[in-house]
Design a protein around this motif. Structure first.
Motif, PDB file in Angstrom:
ATOM      1  N   UNK A  93      35.983   2.780  65.512  1.00  7.62           N
ATOM      2  CA  UNK A  93      37.021   1.920  64.959  1.00  7.62           C
ATOM      3  C   UNK A  93      38.042   1.546  66.037  1.00  7.62           C
ATOM      4  N   UNK A  94      38.415   2.512  66.857  1.00 10.09           N
ATOM      5  CA  UNK A  94      39.341   2.247  67.959  1.00 10.09           C
ATOM      6  C   UNK A  94      38.744   1.206  68.907  1.00 10.09           C
TER       7      UNK A  94
ATOM      8  N   UNK B 157      34.583  12.008  63.834  1.00 15.13           N
ATOM      9  CA  UNK B 157      35.134  11.652  65.152  1.00 15.13           C
ATOM     10  C   UNK B 157      34.515  10.357  65.667  1.00 15.13           C
ATOM     11  N   UNK B 158      33.194  10.242  65.571  1.00 13.61           N
ATOM     12  CA  UNK B 158      32.508   9.051  66.081  1.00 13.61           C
ATOM     13  C   UNK B 158      32.976   7.806  65.334  1.00 13.61           C
TER      14      UNK B 158
ATOM     15  N   UNK C 218      40.297   6.728  79.451  1.00 11.81           N
ATOM     16  CA  UNK C 218      39.329   7.710  79.950  1.00 11.81           C
ATOM     17  C   UNK C 218      39.827   9.078  79.505  1.00 11.81           C
ATOM     18  N   UNK C 219      39.357   9.518  78.348  1.00 12.60           N
ATOM     19  CA  UNK C 219      39.869  10.744  77.742  1.00 12.60           C
ATOM     20  C   UNK C 219      38.708  11.587  77.228  1.00 12.60           C
ATOM     21  N   UNK C 220      38.772  12.899  77.506  1.00 12.28           N
ATOM     22  CA  UNK C 220      37.806  13.843  76.959  1.00 12.28           C
ATOM     23  C   UNK C 220      38.392  14.488  75.709  1.00 12.28           C
ATOM     24  N   UNK C 221      37.543  14.692  74.710  1.00 11.46           N
ATOM     25  CA  UNK C 221      37.964  15.307  73.448  1.00 11.46           C
ATOM     26  C   UNK C 221      37.068  16.491  73.133  1.00 11.46           C
ATOM     27  N   UNK C 222      37.667  17.537  72.632  1.00  7.01           N
ATOM     28  CA  UNK C 222      36.915  18.673  72.119  1.00  7.01           C
ATOM     29  C   UNK C 222      36.849  18.516  70.604  1.00  7.01           C
ATOM     30  N   UNK C 223      35.622  18.536  70.081  1.00  8.24           N
ATOM     31  CA  UNK C 223      35.387  18.164  68.682  1.00  8.24           C
ATOM     32  C   UNK C 223      34.609  19.272  67.979  1.00  8.24           C
TER      33      UNK C 223
ATOM     34  N   UNK D   5      45.186   8.205  67.958  1.00 12.14           N
ATOM     35  CA  UNK D   5      44.220   7.801  66.931  1.00 12.14           C
ATOM     36  C   UNK D   5      43.183   8.884  66.648  1.00 12.14           C
ATOM     37  N   UNK D   6      42.842   9.710  67.654  1.00 10.28           N
ATOM     38  CA  UNK D   6      41.753  10.670  67.497  1.00 10.28           C
ATOM     39  C   UNK D   6      42.217  12.122  67.416  1.00 10.28           C
TER      40      UNK D   6
END
Length: 251
Positions: free
Chosen positions: A221-222, A215-216, A202-207, A181-182
Motif C-alpha cells: 500500500x505504501x 506487513x506485506x 531503504x529500511x530493514x524491518x523485523x517482522x 506506516x509500518x
C-alpha cells in the motif's frame, strides 16, 4: 604438504537445527555444511582452505542462501561474512564463551524474519517534481536547457546542488513516513544507508512470522501511493542481518 583448512562460520542456531543434505557452502568447489554443537547452541560451518580467497559473488550468494533458508524454519544469528576459525575446538570455545548471550538472542529472534523495503526515485519524475516545487531551480533549468556545458557550467553546478539537497530532504521524509506506516505491523526497524544518490527509502524491518501477510499488504500500500515517483522493491524474508549487531562476531 596438503593445504591447511579451517571452518567458515555462517551463523549460530539452536542445537537441534541441522543443515539439509543439499546445503552448499562457500568455496570452489562448495564446502559441505555441517553443524558443530555445544550445549543449547550449534554453529553452521563448512571447511575452507585457510589460503583460499573468499568473497566471490558465488560465495556471498551461498552465505545468504544458507542463512535465509535457515531463518525460514528456525532462528539464526548471522555471523559476519568471512569469519574463519582453525577447527571445531575453536567453534566450541566460541559457543561456550558466549553461550548465554547467543541463546538469549536466538530466543529474541524466534518466529521473526527480516524484510527490506528499498525504493529508488524515477530520475525524470523526481527532477520534474523538484522543478515544479522550486522556482529557482526551474529558472536554472531554463538557463541551461539547450546550451553548451562549457558556458553554463556554474548554473549546472548550482542546479545539481539544489536537486541533491531536495533528494536528501525527500529521502529523510520518505524514510520517516515509511517507518511510521509500518511500525504497527513490525517489531523493529533500521534505516539503511542509501545505496544510490536516487534512493528514496531503504529500511530493514523485523517482522513476526505470523504477521507477514499483514506487513506485506502495508508495504504494498505504501509503494502504491508513490508508484508514479518511486520504484519499490520488497526483499525477504531474510535472516535478521540488520538486527544482530550486538551478537555478531567482530573477531
Amino acid at each position: 604438504m596438503a593445504d591447511e583448512t579451517g571452518l567458515f562460520i555462517y551463523g549460530i542456531v539452536p542445537s537441534d537445527v541441522e543443515p539439509t543434505s543439499d546445503a552448499a557452502g562457500v568455496g570452489d568447489p562448495p564446502g559441505e555444511v555441517t553443524a558443530v554443537q555445544h550445549g543449547e547452541l550449534a554453529a553452521l560451518v563448512s571447511e575452507v582452505g585457510l589460503e583460499e580467497a573468499l568473497g566471490r559473488p558465488a560465495d556471498l550468494t551461498a552465505y545468504q542462501t544458507l542463512l535465509d533458508g535457515t531463518a525460514a524454519v528456525a532462528p539464526v544469528l548471522p555471523v559476519r561474512f568471512g569469519t574463519v576459525v582453525t577447527g571445531e575446538d575453536a567453534v566450541i570455545d566460541l559457543l561456550e564463551a558466549h553461550h548465554d548471550r547467543f541463546a538469549d538472542a536466538l530466543a529474541e529472534f524466534d518466529g521473526k524474519l527480516q524484510y527490506i523495503l528499498h525504493g529508488r526515485y524515477d530520475e525524470q519524475a523526481l527532477i520534474s517534481r523538484v522543478l515544479a516545487d522550486n522556482p529557482g531551480a526551474a529558472e536554472l533549468a531554463g538557463q541551461v536547457r539547450g546550451q553548451p556545458v562549457e558556458v553554463t557550467r556554474e548554473q549546472r553546478i548550482r542546479l545539481g546542488e539544489i536537486i541533491a539537497q531536495a533528494v536528501e530532504l525527500r529521502r529523510e521524509a520518505e524514510n520517516a513516513q515509511l517507518i511510521d506506516a509500518l511500525t504497527g505491523v513490525s517489531v523493529a526497524n533500521v534505516a539503511r544507508p542509501p545505496s544510490s544518490e536516487l534512493d528514496a527509502v531503504h529500511v530493514a524491518f523485523l517482522v513476526e512470522a505470523d504477521r507477514e501477510a499483514e506487513f506485506i499488504d502495508a508495504a504494498e500500500e505504501f509503494a502504491e501511493q508513490r508508484r508514479d515517483l518511486v520504484r519499490m522493491r520488497l526483499l525477504g524474508p531474510l535472516a535478521p542481518y540488520d538486527f544482530v549487531s550486538a551478537h555478531q562476531l567482530a573477531e
